[in-house]
Design a protein around this motif. Structure first.
Motif, PDB file in Angstrom:
ATOM      1  N   VAL A   1       0.854  -1.180   0.000  1.00  0.00           N
ATOM      2  CA  VAL A   1       0.000   0.000   0.000  1.00  0.00           C
ATOM      3  C   VAL A   1       0.892   1.234   0.000  1.00  0.00           C
ATOM      4  O   VAL A   1       1.610   1.495   0.961  1.00  0.00           O
TER       5      VAL A   1
ATOM      6  N   ILE B   1      -7.820  -0.417  -3.304  1.00  0.00           N
ATOM      7  CA  ILE B   1      -7.315  -1.294  -2.256  1.00  0.00           C
ATOM      8  C   ILE B   1      -7.920  -2.689  -2.351  1.00  0.00           C
ATOM      9  O   ILE B   1      -7.347  -3.666  -1.839  1.00  0.00           O
TER      10      ILE B   1
ATOM     11  N   GLU C   1       2.016  -2.055   4.413  1.00  0.00           N
ATOM     12  CA  GLU C   1       1.496  -0.686   4.246  1.00  0.00           C
ATOM     13  C   GLU C   1       2.657   0.293   4.348  1.00  0.00           C
ATOM     14  O   GLU C   1       3.459   0.226   5.276  1.00  0.00           O
TER      15      GLU C   1
ATOM     16  N   LYS D   1      -3.429   6.054   8.783  1.00  0.00           N
ATOM     17  CA  LYS D   1      -3.184   4.649   9.129  1.00  0.00           C
ATOM     18  C   LYS D   1      -4.483   3.973   9.575  1.00  0.00           C
ATOM     19  O   LYS D   1      -4.780   2.845   9.160  1.00  0.00           O
TER      20      LYS D   1
ATOM     21  N   VAL E   1      -6.737   3.406   6.502  1.00  0.00           N
ATOM     22  CA  VAL E   1      -6.204   2.401   5.580  1.00  0.00           C
ATOM     23  C   VAL E   1      -6.315   1.005   6.173  1.00  0.00           C
ATOM     24  O   VAL E   1      -6.726   0.058   5.490  1.00  0.00           O
ATOM     25  N   PHE E   2      -5.990   0.857   7.461  1.00  0.00           N
ATOM     26  CA  PHE E   2      -6.026  -0.475   8.047  1.00  0.00           C
ATOM     27  C   PHE E   2      -7.463  -0.987   8.217  1.00  0.00           C
ATOM     28  O   PHE E   2      -7.709  -2.193   8.089  1.00  0.00           O
TER      29      PHE E   2
ATOM     30  N   LEU F   1      -8.195  -2.236   4.762  1.00  0.00           N
ATOM     31  CA  LEU F   1      -7.485  -3.484   4.510  1.00  0.00           C
ATOM     32  C   LEU F   1      -8.136  -4.651   5.243  1.00  0.00           C
ATOM     33  O   LEU F   1      -8.304  -5.741   4.692  1.00  0.00           O
TER      34      LEU F   1
ATOM     35  N   SER G   1       2.661  -2.606   8.918  1.00  0.00           N
ATOM     36  CA  SER G   1       2.901  -1.211   8.587  1.00  0.00           C
ATOM     37  C   SER G   1       4.393  -0.921   8.595  1.00  0.00           C
ATOM     38  O   SER G   1       5.123  -1.378   9.480  1.00  0.00           O
TER      39      SER G   1
END
Length: 306
Positions: A14, A69, A80, A89, A92-93, A96, A108
């Protein structure tokens, strides 16, 4: 976690910035399929510009790019490498976690954020951790593995195994710390270096010469404890060093710069000194020569079992 014993064939990355692109180059060189996702308009162009000079055409055939994604749905590991912002973060997580199989690690590359601060955005926080590389990841093997409050021990074990299988040298941190461990060590050196330059004790150029031609040479081969142990001589080792040089070292500690702030005077001294040092240097050429020397050094270390 159930995929730890399986082979990591496809890795999702990512972010197509400097760290993400470098990770991609390393993973392709390791023979993996790599899926990179980044929503930026020029992300694919930047990714290819970085990766193409580093890998062969056959490896490039294993590289896929998508701005979405959801393209990571079938990967075996996620790395990431997005912006170093906690809100990003967490977002995004969470995304994901909703897409990637629950048995796949979500790691990460954060250089200083704590996994506990963003893993709770996920339904499966036990598989979320930090795997912080040392820049550039396609050359430098170190990865710091940091579990968060909700990370399972099995996930940390799995990360250590998978990263080693990907040609990295993972180290397991026993605590979450801002900046992890290696960046904290760097920050300690930088703090004193900036202070020494600001007070006029040494120039930027001479400090760089001193580190690069002195302790930096030994640090590139062995860590600080092993280096200090070998300095003991005569088989006496680090116990001898601490007994005889410990008291003066404590005096040096007491004389080190106190808590330092990057005030305008310090920033000007560091920036002006660095600009002067590199005024006649082609930085692209310097970077290329440094990277070539890094690759050779790593190969020589491996050949000598260091």
């Amino acid at each position: 976690m159930t995929s730890g014993a399986g082979t990591v064939r496809t890795v999702g990355v990512v972010g197509a910035g400097a760290i993400g692109a470098s990770w991609a180059a390393h993973l392709l060189a390791q023979g993996r399929h790599v899926v990179v996702t980044d929503p930026a308009d020029d992300a694919q162009e930047r990714l290819l510009a970085f990766v193409e000079p580093l890998v062969d055409a056959e490896s490039l055939d294993r590289l896929t790019f998508s701005p979405e994604i959801t393209a990571l749905r079938d990967v075996d590991l996620v790395i990431e490498a997005g912006p170093e912002r906690l809100d990003v973060k967490r977002s995004v997580f969470a995304a994901l976690d909703a897409v990637v199989r629950p048995d796949v690690l979500l790691t990460s590359s954060s250089s200083g954020l704590l996994p506990s601060d963003f893993q709770d955005a996920c339904e499966h926080p036990e598989r979320v951790l930090v795997a912080h590389p040392f820049n550039p990841p396609h050359l430098v093997p170190l990865v710091e593995v940091v579990g968060g409050r909700l990370t399972s021990p099995a996930a940390v074990d799995q990360a250590m195994t998978q990263l080693a299988a990907l040609g990295k040298v993972p180290v397991r941190l026993q605590q979450e710390l801002p900046g992890h461990v290696v960046n904290r060590l760097q920050a300690a050196l930088w703090r004193e270096a900036y202070a020494l330059v600001t007070r006029g004790a040494i120039s930027v150029a001479d400090l760089d010469l001193a580190v690069a031609n002195g302790p930096g040479l030994r640090w590139a081969l062995l860590g600080p404890f092993a280096t200090q142990h070998l300095s003991g001589g005569g088989g006496q080792g680090i116990a001898h060093i601490l007994a005889h040089l410990g008291p003066p070292m404590e005096a040096w500690w007491a004389d080190l710069s106190p808590a330092t702030t990057l005030d305008p005077k310090m920033v000007d001294a560091v920036v002006q000194g660095t600009d002067a040092e590199l005024a006649d240097v082609d930085e692209a050429d310097l970077l290329a020569r440094r990277d070539a020397a890094l690759a050779q050094l790593i190969a020589d270390k491996a050949a000598r079992g260091l």
